[in-house]
Scaffold this motif. Structure first.
Motif, short mmCIF file in Angstrom:
data_model
loop_
_atom_site.label_atom_id
_atom_site.label_comp_id
_atom_site.label_asym_id
_atom_site.label_seq_id
_atom_site.Cartn_x
_atom_site.Cartn_y
_atom_site.Cartn_z
N LEU A 182 24.33 41.18 25.97
CA LEU A 182 23.48 41.13 24.77
C LEU A 182 22.08 41.65 25.09
CD1 LEU A 182 24.55 37.72 23.18
CD2 LEU A 182 25.13 40.03 22.40
N VAL A 183 21.58 41.31 26.28
CA VAL A 183 20.28 41.85 26.68
C VAL A 183 20.37 43.36 26.79
CG1 VAL A 183 18.55 41.90 28.52
CG2 VAL A 183 19.62 39.72 27.90
N ALA B 97 24.75 38.60 18.11
CA ALA B 97 25.62 39.74 18.36
C ALA B 97 25.68 40.66 17.15
CB ALA B 97 27.02 39.24 18.73
N ARG B 98 25.83 40.08 15.95
CA ARG B 98 25.89 40.90 14.74
C ARG B 98 24.59 41.66 14.52
NH1 ARG B 98 28.88 36.53 10.70
NH2 ARG B 98 31.03 36.99 11.37
N THR B 99 23.47 41.00 14.79
CA THR B 99 22.17 41.65 14.63
C THR B 99 22.04 42.84 15.56
OG1 THR B 99 21.17 39.53 13.98
CG2 THR B 99 19.67 41.27 14.70
N LEU B 100 22.61 42.72 16.74
CA LEU B 100 22.54 43.79 17.73
C LEU B 100 23.65 44.82 17.55
CD1 LEU B 100 21.69 41.64 20.88
CD2 LEU B 100 20.19 43.32 19.79
N GLY B 101 24.56 44.56 16.62
CA GLY B 101 25.67 45.49 16.41
C GLY B 101 26.73 45.37 17.47
N VAL B 102 26.84 44.19 18.10
CA VAL B 102 27.85 43.95 19.14
C VAL B 102 29.03 43.23 18.52
CG1 VAL B 102 28.37 42.75 21.29
CG2 VAL B 102 26.15 43.87 20.98
N LEU C 113 13.66 41.73 18.06
CA LEU C 113 14.88 40.95 17.85
C LEU C 113 14.56 39.62 17.20
CD1 LEU C 113 17.90 40.45 18.13
CD2 LEU C 113 17.50 39.71 20.50
N ALA C 114 13.50 38.98 17.65
CA ALA C 114 13.09 37.70 17.07
C ALA C 114 12.76 37.86 15.59
CB ALA C 114 11.89 37.14 17.83
N ARG C 115 12.09 38.95 15.23
CA ARG C 115 11.73 39.18 13.83
C ARG C 115 12.98 39.30 12.96
NH1 ARG C 115 11.21 43.08 10.16
NH2 ARG C 115 12.05 44.69 11.56
N ARG C 116 13.98 40.01 13.46
CA ARG C 116 15.20 40.23 12.69
C ARG C 116 16.05 38.96 12.60
NH1 ARG C 116 16.85 45.82 12.16
NH2 ARG C 116 15.18 47.20 12.92
N LEU C 117 15.86 38.05 13.56
CA LEU C 117 16.60 36.79 13.54
C LEU C 117 15.80 35.68 12.85
CD1 LEU C 117 17.93 36.80 17.23
CD2 LEU C 117 19.33 37.05 15.17
N ARG D 158 23.01 30.99 27.66
CA ARG D 158 24.00 29.98 28.05
C ARG D 158 23.92 28.72 27.21
NH1 ARG D 158 23.23 32.23 33.44
NH2 ARG D 158 25.25 32.97 34.21
N SER D 159 22.77 28.41 26.63
CA SER D 159 22.65 27.16 25.87
C SER D 159 22.75 27.38 24.36
CB SER D 159 21.31 26.48 26.19
OG SER D 159 20.22 27.26 25.71
N ILE D 160 22.99 28.61 23.94
CA ILE D 160 23.00 28.91 22.51
C ILE D 160 24.31 28.42 21.88
CG2 ILE D 160 24.07 31.19 22.73
CD1 ILE D 160 22.10 32.22 20.63
N SER D 161 24.26 28.01 20.63
CA SER D 161 25.48 27.58 19.93
C SER D 161 26.34 28.80 19.60
CB SER D 161 25.12 26.85 18.65
OG SER D 161 24.54 27.74 17.70
N LEU D 162 27.62 28.57 19.35
CA LEU D 162 28.51 29.68 19.03
C LEU D 162 28.07 30.40 17.77
CD1 LEU D 162 31.06 31.31 19.57
CD2 LEU D 162 32.37 29.57 18.34
N GLY D 163 27.65 29.63 16.77
CA GLY D 163 27.20 30.24 15.52
C GLY D 163 26.02 31.16 15.72
N ASN D 164 25.04 30.70 16.50
CA ASN D 164 23.85 31.52 16.75
C ASN D 164 24.18 32.71 17.65
OD1 ASN D 164 21.98 30.16 15.16
ND2 ASN D 164 21.51 28.68 16.77
#
Length: 422
Positions: free
Chosen positions: A74-75, A119-124, A88-92, A108-114
């Motif tokens: 993702l990075v 990923a969607r924001t980055l087009g992944v 990225l922060a602005r878009r999220l 590693r600590s992020i929830s599945l939903g987030n």
């Protein structure tokens, strides 16, 4: 990163600069540090080049370096888009600091939903293949004998591993299995026990997995509360570390000094049946040293500690990610263990001084104590060296600081963990 590369380059190309980094260290140790800095520089240069290519839209190399690490991918995707963390922060619709934290810990600590949202924001596109059962070597076997289960559970109760002291056996075993499974999923397994020319496979060693998982949990508690950053360019503090051995509470002070320099020391008693003195591995890029204090003596503590510190300094980029799990009683050692042994021996007692010292051949304590005073280290270290080199462990049995270490770290020591002869 560019600044660090420049600093390492200066150190490797200028004896004057290198001396300021390793001032006062024995020549054998300096040679090892020079080799480790060379490897570190190579890794940083390759990482920077991959990052710069990704910024130009050529992200294949950065993605390749990320491997199967979803957070690193993702990075890489963000960099390939030419976005700063702020964008990225602005878009999220998140604070920039939140994205910084996400990336620092590779999500590693992020929830599945987030995670899906990022990923969607980055087009992944995230996909999962569940059509076939997974049979991978990094998945541990949970088919333990009743004896193993009870051994680990008894140890876990005695040493506070369980969430609640009054847990039933069934609940306690369930927690232990879950902890190990989560640990393996996050960090993999210690695939090799690097203590011999014929390294031993420990992918399914449940005792070692359970112990490593507990050490990792303890290390994470430290790193999550405090900012920990290991800096391979700074090693002159090694002299201060060694000289702490002359103090009664030197082992505890050593833990504090290591922490100041980005290394987390965790003392965790071994599960009966293990034969591990120390371990060194990475937890989210932070070097962690685990020690069992299996042999409760001053000389063993300091040699084991410096051996693991050697792995951190010499092998940060060449093995620490998979980890080193060391049994100092094993006489057969591989190349990386030889380097760590030589480093530990030289930093404690420089070879040139040792070769000229009458302590090597003495039959009395006085020359040994005099050398220890000269080096400003614990006499037990020199007595231990004499015993080891002569392969005579009946010599000076009352001089190695027996029973002086565990009590500094463990308020209660289970009888099942106290092995005969230690």
């Amino acid at each position: 990163m560019g600044i660090l590369i420049e600093q390492i380059t200066d150190a490797l190309s200028s004896e004057h600069v290198l001396k300021s980094i390793v001032d006062g260290l024995p020549s054998e140790v300096i040679d090892g540090v020079r080799r480790s800095l060379t490897v570190e520089r190579k890794e940083l240069v390759e990482s920077l080049q991959a990052y710069q290519k990704a910024q130009r839209g050529e992200a294949d190399e950065l993605k390749s370096r990320a491997g199967d690490d979803l957070g690193a991918l993702l990075v890489a995707a963000r960099v390939a888009k030419g976005w700063k963390q702020k964008e990225l922060a602005r878009r999220l619709f998140l604070p920039e600091q939140q994205v910084q934290r996400y990336e620092a810990e590779r999500y590693r600590s992020i929830s599945l939903g987030n995670l899906i949202r990022v990923a969607r924001t980055l087009g992944v596109r995230l996909t999962a293949d569940i059509s076939k059962p997974v049979h991978e070597p990094w998945l541990p076997s949970y088919e333990m004998t009743l004896t193993e289960l009870q051994k680990v559970l008894k140890h876990a109760r005695a040493h506070g591993w369980l969430d609640r002291a009054d847990q039933t056996d069934e609940s306690g075993i369930s927690q232990l299995r879950r902890t190990v499974a989560e640990h393996v999923g996050e960090y993999g397994t210690p695939s090799l026990l690097r203590t011999g020319l014929n390294v031993t496979g420990h992918t399914e060693d449940w005792l070692l997995l359970a112990w490593k998982a507990q050490v990792t949990r303890a290390a994470l508690k430290v790193t999550q509360r405090n900012r920990v950053k290991y800096r391979p360019l700074h090693v002159s503090w090694l002299n201060d570390l060694v000289q702490l051995s002359s103090l009664d509470d030197g082992p505890v002070q050593a833990r504090a000094l290591l922490f100041q320099h980005g290394i987390v020391l965790v003392t965790e008693p071994q599960i009966p049946g293990m034969k591990i003195d120390g371990a060194a591995f990475l937890v989210d890029e932070v070097p962690v040293i685990g020690m069992t204090l299996r042999l409760d003596t001053i000389d063993n503590f300091w040699f084991t500690l410096l051996h693991e510190v050697a792995h951190v300094i010499l092998h940060y980029r060449t093995g620490l990610s998979s980890g080193f799990f060391d049994d100092v009683d094993n006489p057969e050692i591989d190349e990386l263990e030889v380097e760590a042994n030589q480093f530990a021996s030289a930093i404690l007692i420089p070879d040139e001084i040792w070769r000229r010292s009458p302590a090597r051949i003495t039959k009395t304590a006085e020359p040994i104590e005099r050398l220890a005073k000269q080096l400003r280290i614990a006499p037990a270290i020199v007595f231990g060296r004499v015993r080891m080199e002569r392969q005579n462990y009946k010599l000076f049995p009352d001089k190695i600081g027996r029973g002086q270490v565990r009590k500094q770290f463990f308020s209660q020591i289970s009888e099942v963990n106290h092995e005969p002869g230690t």
